[in-house]
Structures are given as structure tokens and as C-alpha cells.
Design a protein around this motif. Structure first.
Motif, PDB file in Angstrom:
ATOM      1  N   PRO A 175       1.028  -1.433   0.180  1.00  0.00           N
ATOM      2  CA  PRO A 175       0.321   0.148   0.214  1.00  0.00           C
ATOM      3  C   PRO A 175       1.172   0.920  -0.086  1.00  0.00           C
ATOM      4  CG  PRO A 175       0.340  -1.068   2.140  1.00  0.00           C
ATOM      5  CD  PRO A 175       0.429  -1.880   1.242  1.00  0.00           C
ATOM      6  N   CYS A 176       2.054   0.833   0.719  1.00  0.00           N
ATOM      7  CA  CYS A 176       2.853   2.533   0.560  1.00  0.00           C
ATOM      8  C   CYS A 176       3.406   2.722  -0.474  1.00  0.00           C
ATOM      9  CB  CYS A 176       3.760   2.266   1.463  1.00  0.00           C
ATOM     10  SG  CYS A 176       3.342   1.904   2.837  1.00  0.00           S
ATOM     11  N   TYR A 177       3.737   1.774  -1.569  1.00  0.00           N
ATOM     12  CA  TYR A 177       4.789   1.981  -3.112  1.00  0.00           C
ATOM     13  C   TYR A 177       2.977   2.639  -3.624  1.00  0.00           C
ATOM     14  CZ  TYR A 177       5.472   0.734  -7.670  1.00  0.00           C
ATOM     15  OH  TYR A 177       5.884   0.736  -8.944  1.00  0.00           O
ATOM     16  N   LEU A 178       2.145   1.883  -3.777  1.00  0.00           N
ATOM     17  CA  LEU A 178       0.917   2.246  -4.321  1.00  0.00           C
ATOM     18  C   LEU A 178       0.219   3.958  -3.772  1.00  0.00           C
ATOM     19  CD1 LEU A 178      -1.090   1.493  -6.295  1.00  0.00           C
ATOM     20  CD2 LEU A 178      -2.600   0.857  -4.526  1.00  0.00           C
ATOM     21  N   CYS A 179       0.475   4.610  -2.809  1.00  0.00           N
ATOM     22  CA  CYS A 179      -0.057   5.044  -2.529  1.00  0.00           C
ATOM     23  C   CYS A 179       1.119   6.626  -2.737  1.00  0.00           C
ATOM     24  CB  CYS A 179       0.409   5.610  -1.063  1.00  0.00           C
ATOM     25  SG  CYS A 179      -0.155   7.175  -0.498  1.00  0.00           S
ATOM     26  N   ALA A 180       2.450   6.168  -2.621  1.00  0.00           N
ATOM     27  CA  ALA A 180       3.774   6.799  -3.572  1.00  0.00           C
ATOM     28  C   ALA A 180       3.582   7.435  -4.829  1.00  0.00           C
ATOM     29  CB  ALA A 180       4.487   6.300  -3.228  1.00  0.00           C
ATOM     30  N   ARG A 181       3.045   6.769  -5.805  1.00  0.00           N
ATOM     31  CA  ARG A 181       2.424   6.633  -7.004  1.00  0.00           C
ATOM     32  C   ARG A 181       1.305   6.918  -7.210  1.00  0.00           C
ATOM     33  NH1 ARG A 181       5.692   3.031 -10.657  1.00  0.00           N
ATOM     34  NH2 ARG A 181       3.998   4.273 -11.812  1.00  0.00           N
ATOM     35  N   MET A 182       0.872   7.266  -6.587  1.00  0.00           N
ATOM     36  CA  MET A 182      -0.975   8.528  -7.379  1.00  0.00           C
ATOM     37  C   MET A 182      -0.788   9.687  -6.654  1.00  0.00           C
ATOM     38  SD  MET A 182      -3.782   5.627  -5.551  1.00  0.00           S
ATOM     39  CE  MET A 182      -5.091   6.530  -5.725  1.00  0.00           C
TER      40      MET A 182
END
Length: 380
Positions: A218-225
Motif C-alpha cells: 500500500p505504501c508503494y501504491l500510495c506514493a505512485r498515486m
């Protein structure tokens, strides 16, 4: 009868006489390093069961959000120790502290320190990175992206100084994206921007809610978004570049992480063309600035910023903690260990990606194409 309740607000605590209570900070060492409470002792959750204070005054426990400290305070009370939990945790203490500061004095002191005390370590390295990596061109309109932490707030002040003291024609917008901050964190960012005289644009998204139930990373996805939203909103403001606050330490940690965990040699580039936003570019003006120097500027000016943008800090199992360190924290610790015997280790890591000798590399990728030394081995 115990003098302080199990939960106490910062407003009520501020009415207590100085020295009549002891503050115990339950946050991790990483969180305390981002922003500490003067006079507070460090108390990890694991130490609560056996901890015996050296004083008879009441103890006020402070955690990241005022959640873990409630159970810890009750545990201490069960052992006969007068303990309270600070309602709202560290953000509550920080908001109270910010309210005591005079805005004009805060901004003036922070700006003066960039001109004098930190000129060589911050201002000079900021301008050197811009020149070395050609980060700005005449007519640029830069969205300075502010997360609310020490790095992005410093970057905003440096851009303000650059705009005032250069004849180089460019424009700046100071951009804050709210991905779903807690009300306290949102208020801290706004208050710091006001006191540091940074005219911010705030726009809201629902990123935190979107990634909350993500099964993996979720942290990676959050950063990309977040990156995508920043590009999009910056473009609406007429910007052609976004500036992020990554510093020298982030760069060398990324190099090491790529080797140890990604089986590749790569670095965090000083600038990048946006993949999905034609004509947009990402720049990193703090590229040559050391994190310790940013902390020194923060502490010298008695500044306090949010410690983590994530509103799930207390419950997120993928975020870094002392029990579950992130790969970046492991790299940071390794560099610190190596530096003890080799003071130049940080510079050596940084320079290693500037001195790549392809004659001694087995394979490499360029523009998505994989190359191998055998491809040209027998060629004259």
C-alpha cells in the motif's frame, strides 16, 4: 486520588505548573528524530511493563496519535504509577507549541539562518545542484511540492530566497496535496506554512482511503498515486516542473537498496522527464544537501514539522518501526555503521554511480534494452 486523569488534553496539561509532570515519548527512534519534544524521556512500548520512573511526579505518555499511550497509561496505573495519555498524541503537543510562536519572528529567523549560519551547507548546495544538473531554465514555472516535513519546508524557503535574489526569470507555486491527512496533521502543515510565510495551494484527494485495503504494497501504491496527482494539479496551475524534497541521504540509500535488495545498480536521478505527462519534468534541488544539515537548520530555528503523512502510522504493519524496520532504515543503519570506520563512505557511494566503467560491467540496460559484455567481446 490521582491528580491527572487517564486521558488529558494539551490545553489542560498546559495549565499544569512546569516541572509538575514528566513527559514520556513512546514514539520510535525514527519518529523522535523527525521531531522531538524538549525535556521528554524516551519510553518504548516494550519498556512499559517493567519501567519504574525515578520521580514521583505524574507521567504523561505521548505516542504518534494518542492511541497506544492509552493502554500504556492504564498499565502503569495498574502498577500504582500515576500516568496519563496525551489526547491526540504528538500532533496535539506540536499544535500547541506552534501556537506559542510568533509568525513574523519564525519566518525572519529561518530566512536569516539560510543567509548566514547555513549558507554553505544549505543555500550553496541548493544553488550548486541547480547549476550542476541544469534543473531550471528561463521561463520555468515550478510546483514546489510540500508534504509538511522538514525537507519540503526547507525546499520551499530556499525557492523563496532564490526568487528574491536572482534575476533568472522563473515562477513558483507552493503546492500541498492532502491525501487524507488527519485534521491535526492538516492543521500543522497550514500553521507551519503561515509562520514560515509560504503561500501554499492545498488540494484534496482520497488516496489514503483508496489504498487502505490494498492487499500488497500500500505504501508503494500510495506514493505512485500521489506523484500522479501532483503532476496533474501542477499542470492545472500552469507549471512545467514539480520539485520534490529528496536529499543526498535519500540518494545514497537508494543506491545501496538497489544493490542489496533489487540486484541492480541504479540511483535516484536529479531530474526526470514525466512518463505519463508530456512536457512535465521532476526535479530534486536538495540533491546535494545532507539530511543532518536539514535537521540542524530545523532545530536551530526551533521548528517542528509533521513526522509522517500517513494517517495509519499507529496501525500500519508495512510502515517502518523499531520492530519492523523498512529497507530504507536498514540501509541508513548500514551506512551509519560503515561510516564509523570510513568517514568518506557516503561520498564514495554517491560518486560510484558517476564513475561506472562499462568495460568492467557484465550487463546493463539502456532505454529498456538489455546489453551484455559478450555482445562486443570479440569485436576489435
Amino acid at each position: 486520588m490521582e491528580r491527572l486523569p487517564l486521558e488529558i488534553t494539551m490545553e489542560a496539561l498546559s495549565r499544569e505548573p512546569e516541572g509538575s509532570y514528566l513527559l514520556a515519548d513512546m514514539r520510535s527512534a525514527e519518529e523522535r528524530e523527525r521531531g522531538g519534544i524538549p525535556g521528554a524521556i524516551a519510553l518504548s512500548p516494550q519498556e512499559v511493563e517493567s519501567w519504574c520512573p525515578e520521580t514521583d511526579v505524574p507521567v504523561v505518555l505521548v505516542c504518534a496519535r494518542g492511541i497506544f499511550s492509552q493502554d500504556a497509561a492504564q498499565t502503569l496505573r495498574d502498577r500504582g504509577i500515576c500516568a496519563s495519555s496525551l489526547m491526540g498524541g504528538y500532533p496535539a503537543w506540536l499544535l500547541h507549541h506552534l501556537a506559542q510562536q510568533e509568525a513574523e519572528a519564525v519566518a525572519a529567523r529561518a530566512e536569516a539562518s539560510l543567509e548566514k549560519k547555513f549558507r554553505q551547507k544549505l543555500w550553496s548546495k541548493f544553488t550548486r545542484a541547480i547549476k550542476t544538473y541544469d534543473l531550471l531554465q528561463p521561463g520555468d514555472r515550478v510546483a514546489v511540492c510540500i508534504s509538511g516535513g522538514k525537507d519540503s519546508m526547507l525546499m520551499a524557503k530556499l525557492f523563496q530566497k532564490l526568487r528574491r535574489h536572482t534575476r533568472f526569470p522563473f515562477d513558483v507555486e507552493y503546492l500541498v496535496m492532502d491525501p487524507g491527512y488527519s485534521p491535526a496533521n492538516r492543521q500543522i502543515i497550514e500553521e507551519n506554512a503561515r509562520k514560515l510565510a509560504i503561500p501554499i495551494h492545498i488540494f484534496e484527494t482520497d488516496i489514503f482511503d483508496s489504498v487502505y485495503h490494498a492487499p500488497k504494497s500500500p505504501c508503494y501504491l500510495c506514493a505512485r498515486m500521489r506523484r500522479g496527482y501532483l503532476y496533474s494539479f501542477a499542470r492545472k496551475l500552469g507549471c512545467n516542473k514539480i520539485a520534490l524534497g529528496h536529499h543526498f541521504d535519500d540518494v545514497i540509500e537508494t543506491i545501496l537498496m538497489g544493490m542489496l535488495y533489487g540486484a541492480q545498480i541504479q540511483t535516484m536521478m536529479p531530474k526526470l522527464h514525466a512518463t505519463n505527462f508530456e512536457g512535465m519534468e521532476l526535479i530534486r534541488p536538495l540533491y546535494l544537501i545532507r539530511e543532518d544539515d536539514i535537521k540542524a537548520w530545523r532545530d536551530y530555528n526551533n521548528l517542528h514539522f509533521i513526522q509522517c503523512a500517513c494517517k495509519f502510522t499507529d496501525t500500519c504493519t508495512t510502515c517502518s518501526s523499531e520492530e519492523n524496520p523498512s529497507k530504507r532504515m536498514e540501509a541508513k543503519a548500514l551506512i551509519r555503521q560503515l561510516k564509523a570506520t570510513n568517514p568518506d563512505i557516503e561520498n564514495h557511494i554517491f560518486r560510484s554511480v558517476e564513475n561506472v566503467c562499462l568495460d568492467t560491467v557484465i550487463g546493463w540496460k539502456q532505454h529498456g534494452v538489455t546489453h551484455h559484455f559478450l555482445d562486443t567481446y570479440d569485436q576489435p
